[in-house]
Design an enzyme around this catalytic site. Structure first.
Site, PDB file in Angstrom:
ATOM      1  N   GLY A  25     -58.459 -10.997 -56.191  1.00 33.30           N
ATOM      2  CA  GLY A  25     -57.034 -11.082 -55.884  1.00 33.30           C
ATOM      3  C   GLY A  25     -56.148 -10.064 -56.575  1.00 33.30           C
ATOM      4  O   GLY A  25     -54.960 -10.306 -56.761  1.00 33.30           O
ATOM      5  N   SER A  26     -56.696  -8.891 -56.924  1.00 36.51           N
ATOM      6  CA  SER A  26     -55.796  -7.912 -57.562  1.00 36.51           C
ATOM      7  C   SER A  26     -54.777  -7.377 -56.561  1.00 36.51           C
ATOM      8  O   SER A  26     -53.622  -7.116 -56.934  1.00 36.51           O
ATOM      9  CB  SER A  26     -56.561  -6.778 -58.252  1.00 36.51           C
ATOM     10  OG  SER A  26     -57.460  -6.182 -57.389  1.00 36.51           O
ATOM     11  N   ASN A  27     -55.145  -7.249 -55.299  1.00 39.22           N
ATOM     12  CA  ASN A  27     -54.172  -6.807 -54.286  1.00 39.22           C
ATOM     13  C   ASN A  27     -53.135  -7.904 -54.011  1.00 39.22           C
ATOM     14  O   ASN A  27     -51.963  -7.610 -53.775  1.00 39.22           O
ATOM     15  CB  ASN A  27     -54.884  -6.413 -52.989  1.00 39.22           C
ATOM     16  CG  ASN A  27     -55.492  -5.030 -53.087  1.00 39.22           C
ATOM     17  OD1 ASN A  27     -54.781  -4.033 -53.021  1.00 39.22           O
ATOM     18  ND2 ASN A  27     -56.810  -4.958 -53.283  1.00 39.22           N
ATOM     19  N   LEU A 103     -63.168 -10.982 -46.684  1.00 33.41           N
ATOM     20  CA  LEU A 103     -64.435 -10.388 -46.260  1.00 33.41           C
ATOM     21  C   LEU A 103     -64.908 -10.818 -44.873  1.00 33.41           C
ATOM     22  O   LEU A 103     -65.863 -10.256 -44.341  1.00 33.41           O
ATOM     23  CB  LEU A 103     -65.533 -10.711 -47.291  1.00 33.41           C
ATOM     24  CG  LEU A 103     -65.335 -10.015 -48.646  1.00 33.41           C
ATOM     25  CD1 LEU A 103     -66.459 -10.384 -49.613  1.00 33.41           C
ATOM     26  CD2 LEU A 103     -65.262  -8.496 -48.481  1.00 33.41           C
ATOM     27  N   ILE A 106     -61.537 -11.907 -38.708  1.00 32.87           N
ATOM     28  CA  ILE A 106     -60.527 -12.856 -38.238  1.00 32.87           C
ATOM     29  C   ILE A 106     -60.875 -13.221 -36.793  1.00 32.87           C
ATOM     30  O   ILE A 106     -61.124 -12.329 -35.971  1.00 32.87           O
ATOM     31  CB  ILE A 106     -59.115 -12.215 -38.291  1.00 32.87           C
ATOM     32  CG1 ILE A 106     -58.755 -11.762 -39.714  1.00 32.87           C
ATOM     33  CG2 ILE A 106     -58.061 -13.167 -37.749  1.00 32.87           C
ATOM     34  CD1 ILE A 106     -58.573 -12.873 -40.721  1.00 32.87           C
ATOM     35  N   ASN A 120     -54.823  -4.740 -43.011  1.00 35.96           N
ATOM     36  CA  ASN A 120     -55.976  -4.872 -43.905  1.00 35.96           C
ATOM     37  C   ASN A 120     -56.016  -3.674 -44.832  1.00 35.96           C
ATOM     38  O   ASN A 120     -55.638  -2.574 -44.436  1.00 35.96           O
ATOM     39  CB  ASN A 120     -57.257  -4.905 -43.053  1.00 35.96           C
ATOM     40  CG  ASN A 120     -58.521  -4.996 -43.896  1.00 35.96           C
ATOM     41  OD1 ASN A 120     -58.603  -5.788 -44.835  1.00 35.96           O
ATOM     42  ND2 ASN A 120     -59.516  -4.180 -43.576  1.00 35.96           N
ATOM     43  N   HIS A 122     -58.684  -1.373 -46.970  1.00 33.13           N
ATOM     44  CA  HIS A 122     -60.119  -1.087 -47.027  1.00 33.13           C
ATOM     45  C   HIS A 122     -60.355   0.034 -48.038  1.00 33.13           C
ATOM     46  O   HIS A 122     -59.619   1.027 -48.042  1.00 33.13           O
ATOM     47  CB  HIS A 122     -60.605  -0.675 -45.624  1.00 33.13           C
ATOM     48  CG  HIS A 122     -62.078  -0.453 -45.582  1.00 33.13           C
ATOM     49  ND1 HIS A 122     -62.982  -1.484 -45.521  1.00 33.13           N
ATOM     50  CD2 HIS A 122     -62.811   0.688 -45.621  1.00 33.13           C
ATOM     51  CE1 HIS A 122     -64.212  -0.995 -45.518  1.00 33.13           C
ATOM     52  NE2 HIS A 122     -64.133   0.320 -45.579  1.00 33.13           N
ATOM     53  N   ASP A 163     -62.513  -3.077 -39.289  1.00 33.01           N
ATOM     54  CA  ASP A 163     -61.998  -1.827 -39.885  1.00 33.01           C
ATOM     55  C   ASP A 163     -61.632  -0.769 -38.847  1.00 33.01           C
ATOM     56  O   ASP A 163     -61.801   0.433 -39.098  1.00 33.01           O
ATOM     57  CB  ASP A 163     -63.042  -1.218 -40.851  1.00 33.01           C
ATOM     58  CG  ASP A 163     -63.428  -2.167 -41.965  1.00 33.01           C
ATOM     59  OD1 ASP A 163     -62.579  -2.968 -42.375  1.00 33.01           O
ATOM     60  OD2 ASP A 163     -64.584  -2.098 -42.411  1.00 33.01           O
ATOM     61  N   GLU A 192     -55.185   1.459 -54.464  1.00 36.38           N
ATOM     62  CA  GLU A 192     -54.908   0.336 -53.545  1.00 36.38           C
ATOM     63  C   GLU A 192     -53.692  -0.448 -54.006  1.00 36.38           C
ATOM     64  O   GLU A 192     -52.850  -0.844 -53.188  1.00 36.38           O
ATOM     65  CB  GLU A 192     -56.091  -0.635 -53.520  1.00 36.38           C
ATOM     66  CG  GLU A 192     -57.295  -0.127 -52.795  1.00 36.38           C
ATOM     67  CD  GLU A 192     -58.385  -1.184 -52.716  1.00 36.38           C
ATOM     68  OE1 GLU A 192     -58.084  -2.380 -52.748  1.00 36.38           O
ATOM     69  OE2 GLU A 192     -59.553  -0.788 -52.614  1.00 36.38           O
TER      70      GLU A 192
END
Ligand code: GRF
Length: 208
Positions: A25-27, A103, A106, A120, A122, A163, A192
Site C-alpha cells: 500500500g505505498s501507492n 494484482l 478487474i 492502474n 504498473h 496492462d 511511482e
C-alpha cells in the site's frame, strides 16, 4: 448593478476515489498523503482488496477509510463476484477508481460499468513488460535480463486486457550496471509515489 453570484458555480465538489490494492500500500499511502496536503482535491471513500492479511488495510483503518475484502475464490459464479464489487462501488460512488498494486484482473462487468474511469499503475515503461506474470520483482528481473538501460513506471487507463489501456503518463529511471532487481524496484517505486498522485490530481481537477 452587480449580479448576485451563483455560488454553485464556485462550489468545489469534492470528488470520490475508490482504491483497489493487494499488498503493502505505498501507492495508497502516497495518495492519502497527497489528499491530506491538499494536492488532490478529493477523498478516498473506500478500499477494495482481494486479501485480508495485508498492510494496506492497516493504512486504510488508520486513515478512517472503509474497506472490503472481495476474494474471488469465494464465488462460484464470476458474475456474482462482479456484482459484489459493483455493489461496493455504487455505495462509494467513485469519480475515479485507482488500482494501486492490485494484482487481479478487474471483471469485465466492472470495467464496462466504469469505462475510462479506472486507472492502474504498473512498474515498467508500458507496453514493455506487461501482462500476466509481470509484477513485482519479475518485471525488474526481466528488465535486467534484457540489458535495458532505462525502465520506469506507467499510469494507464484500464480496459479488459491486462496492462493494455491508453497511457496517461510515464516516469523513467536509469538502470545501472551493477543493479539488482531490488535496486531497480526501489528506484521505480520512488517514481511511482510521485507519478500516481500527480496523475490522479490532474484527472480530479479536470473540469467536468
Ligand atoms: C507497485 O509497484 C505498482 O506499480 C504495482 O504493484 C506495486 C504496489 O506496491 N502495480 P504498493 O502496494 O503500492 O506498495
Amino acid at each position: 448593478m452587480r449580479k448576485n453570484l451563483n455560488y454553485d458555480q464556485f462550489l468545489l465538489k469534492v470528488k470520490n476515489i475508490v482504491v483497489f490494492a493487494s499488498g503493502y500500500g505505498s501507492n495508497f499511502q502516497a495518495t492519502v498523503d497527497a489528499i491530506n496536503k491538499g494536492e488532490i482535491k478529493a477523498r478516498i471513500t473506500g478500499l477494495i482488496t482481494n486479501k485480508s492479511e495485508i498492510h494496506v488495510i492497516e493504512r486504510a483503518k488508520r486513515n478512517g477509510i472503509p474497506n472490503i475484502v472481495i476474494d474471488p475464490r469465494r464465488f462460484s459464479e464470476p458474475d456474482q463476484y462482479a456484482q459484489v464489487m459493483l455493489k461496493a462501488l455504487s455505495k462509494w460512488e467513485p469519480n475515479i477508481i485507482v488500482l494501486a498494486g492490485y494484482l487481479l484482473k478487474i471483471p469485465p462487468l466492472v470495467v464496462d460499468a466504469y469505462a475510462g474511469k479506472i486507472i492502474n499503475i504498473h512498474p515498467s515503461l508500458l507496453p514493455k513488460y506487461s501482462g500476466k506474470g509481470y509484477y513485482g520483482l519479475y518485471v525488474h528481473q526481466a528488465v535486467l535480463d534484457n540489458n535495458e538501460k532505462e525502465t520506469g513506471c506507467t499510469v494507464h487507463i484500464v480496459d479488459n486486457i491486462y496492462d493494455n489501456g491508453p497511457i496517461l503518463a510515464q516516469a523513467k529511471v536509469h538502470v545501472f550496471e551493477n543493479d539488482t532487481a531490488q535496486d531497480i524496484s526501489k528506484r521505480v517505486r520512488a517514481k511511482e509515489l510521485e507519478l500516481l498522485p500527480k496523475v490522479i490530481s490532474s484527472l480530479i481537477n479536470e473540469p467536468v
